[in-house]
Design an enzyme around this catalytic site. Structure first.
Site, PDB file in Angstrom:
ATOM      1  N   THR A 102       0.855  -1.188   0.000  1.00  0.00           N
ATOM      2  CA  THR A 102       0.000   0.000   0.000  1.00  0.00           C
ATOM      3  C   THR A 102       0.889   1.236   0.000  1.00  0.00           C
ATOM      4  OG1 THR A 102      -1.718  -1.194   1.207  1.00  0.00           O
ATOM      5  CG2 THR A 102      -1.873   1.207   1.168  1.00  0.00           C
ATOM      6  N   LYS A 177      -7.285   1.204  -3.427  1.00  0.00           N
ATOM      7  CA  LYS A 177      -6.886   0.573  -2.171  1.00  0.00           C
ATOM      8  C   LYS A 177      -6.835   1.578  -1.028  1.00  0.00           C
ATOM      9  CE  LYS A 177      -4.769  -2.215   0.794  1.00  0.00           C
ATOM     10  NZ  LYS A 177      -5.488  -3.228   1.566  1.00  0.00           N
ATOM     11  N   LYS A 248      -0.255   4.882   8.930  1.00  0.00           N
ATOM     12  CA  LYS A 248       0.463   5.066   7.665  1.00  0.00           C
ATOM     13  C   LYS A 248      -0.518   5.113   6.496  1.00  0.00           C
ATOM     14  CE  LYS A 248       2.026   1.490   5.431  1.00  0.00           C
ATOM     15  NZ  LYS A 248       1.491   1.543   4.047  1.00  0.00           N
TER      16      LYS A 248
END
Length: 319
Positions: A102, A177, A248
């Site tokens: 990611t 995503k 994050k």
């Protein structure tokens, strides 16, 4: 009919990063009959896949020189970049680097430009569904990349995924995503605060969950309340703490919005407050002491809130 010698050689795939998700992705590719090489900084992680039939590599470069496509399942952009540098420096380079990590769309596009000079295509294919679905090869795969390159990777995506979406050019899979992760993580933070509020008025979390399932606030997250608590608190030793990964991902979502000229205030607030919110949740769970584990769904193995415990399965899982 062509002889075996005239048939196109089967694809060789390398997987770099054998953590919770990477291990299961590599195992799924291997089960599909695809020749698989693996690498991780932890020799024991490599050995585990070798025992299942994979070929171990001693370095990123060694792996890259032996395969047609490299799948990267590492933590962040810095680690992806380190892998990309080694791939680009390989004497015999693979045709494609597939980023399952990611990151941000901006990063993927920059990586695509850099590796194009080395003759390596970049495809971003982050996944959703968690370790349980990775274990059975049933992930959701969000793919960004050139049509022909993505088509050539179809056997890999079919090996790891149940729902595969080619959503656009390189970077598009990562954009989707990040949106999925933001909604999941922000929803978790929202639920924590909702539970805090009703507890302050003497109500139980089970009481709120039961009502929510009959309202417009019903969701898959509501129906499996407790799932994220368990994943965070039972994470295997040596893995990156889940709450830091969550922060994050939300920070990356906000950054990706900024790179596109957007202001996303809810993302900014979530990123800034998430660790405090989860910290309060953990203190509450610690104060509960030893409590019986929450019953889980017989189909998806995730937590069941009270309305579904008698049946032993979520309604959507029983369908």
């Amino acid at each position: 009919m062509s002889s075996p010698d005239e048939q196109e050689p089967l694809m060789k795939v390398g997987i770099i990063g054998l953590g919770n998700m990477g291990e299961q992705i590599a195992a799924a590719v291997l089960r599909a009959g695809i020749e698989t090489r693996v690498y991780d900084v932890r020799p024991e992680a490599v050995a585990k896949l070798v025992d299942q039939g994979a070929t171990g590599a001693a370095s990123v470069r060694e792996l890259a020189e032996a395969v047609d496509a490299v799948g990267v399942v590492v933590l962040n952009e810095q680690q992806v970049g380190e892998v990309a540098e080694e791939v680009a420096a390989a004497e015999r380079r693979p045709g494609t680097l597939v980023v399952h990590s990611t990151v941000t769309p901006f990063y993927v596009k920059g990586l695509q430009n850099r590796l194009a000079e080395a003759g390596v295509d970049v495809v971003d294919a982050p996944v959703a569904g968690g370790v349980a679905r990775a274990r059975t090869g049933d992930l959701t795969v969000m793919v960004g990349g050139d049509d022909a390159v993505v088509a050539g990777l179809s056997p890999v995506f079919q090996a790891i995924g149940r729902d595969i979406f080619h959503v656009g050019p390189a970077g598009a899979g990562t954009a989707v995503k990040l949106a999925v992760n933001f909604m999941t993580i922000a929803g978790y933070a929202l639920e924590i605060e909702a539970m805090e509020m009703v507890r302050a008025y003497g109500l139980t979390e089970d009481a709120l969950s039961t009502v929510l399932t009959t309202s417009s606030a019903d969701s898959r997250a509501v129906r499996r309340w407790g799932f994220h608590d368990r994943l965070r608190r039972q994470a295997p030793p040596g893995t990156e703490p889940a709450h830091l990964v969550m922060r994050k991902d939300v920070t990356s979502f906000a950054a990706a919005g900024g790179q596109a000229g957007l202001v996303l205030p809810l993302a900014a607030v979530t990123a800034r407050t998430l660790l405090d919110t989860i910290g309060r949740r953990d203190r509450y769970l610690d104060d509960l002491g030893d409590v019986p584990p929450v019953p889980r769904c017989a189909a998806c193995t995730q937590e069941l809130i009270p309305p579904f415990r008698e049946a032993g399965v979520h309604p959507e899982c029983a369908a």
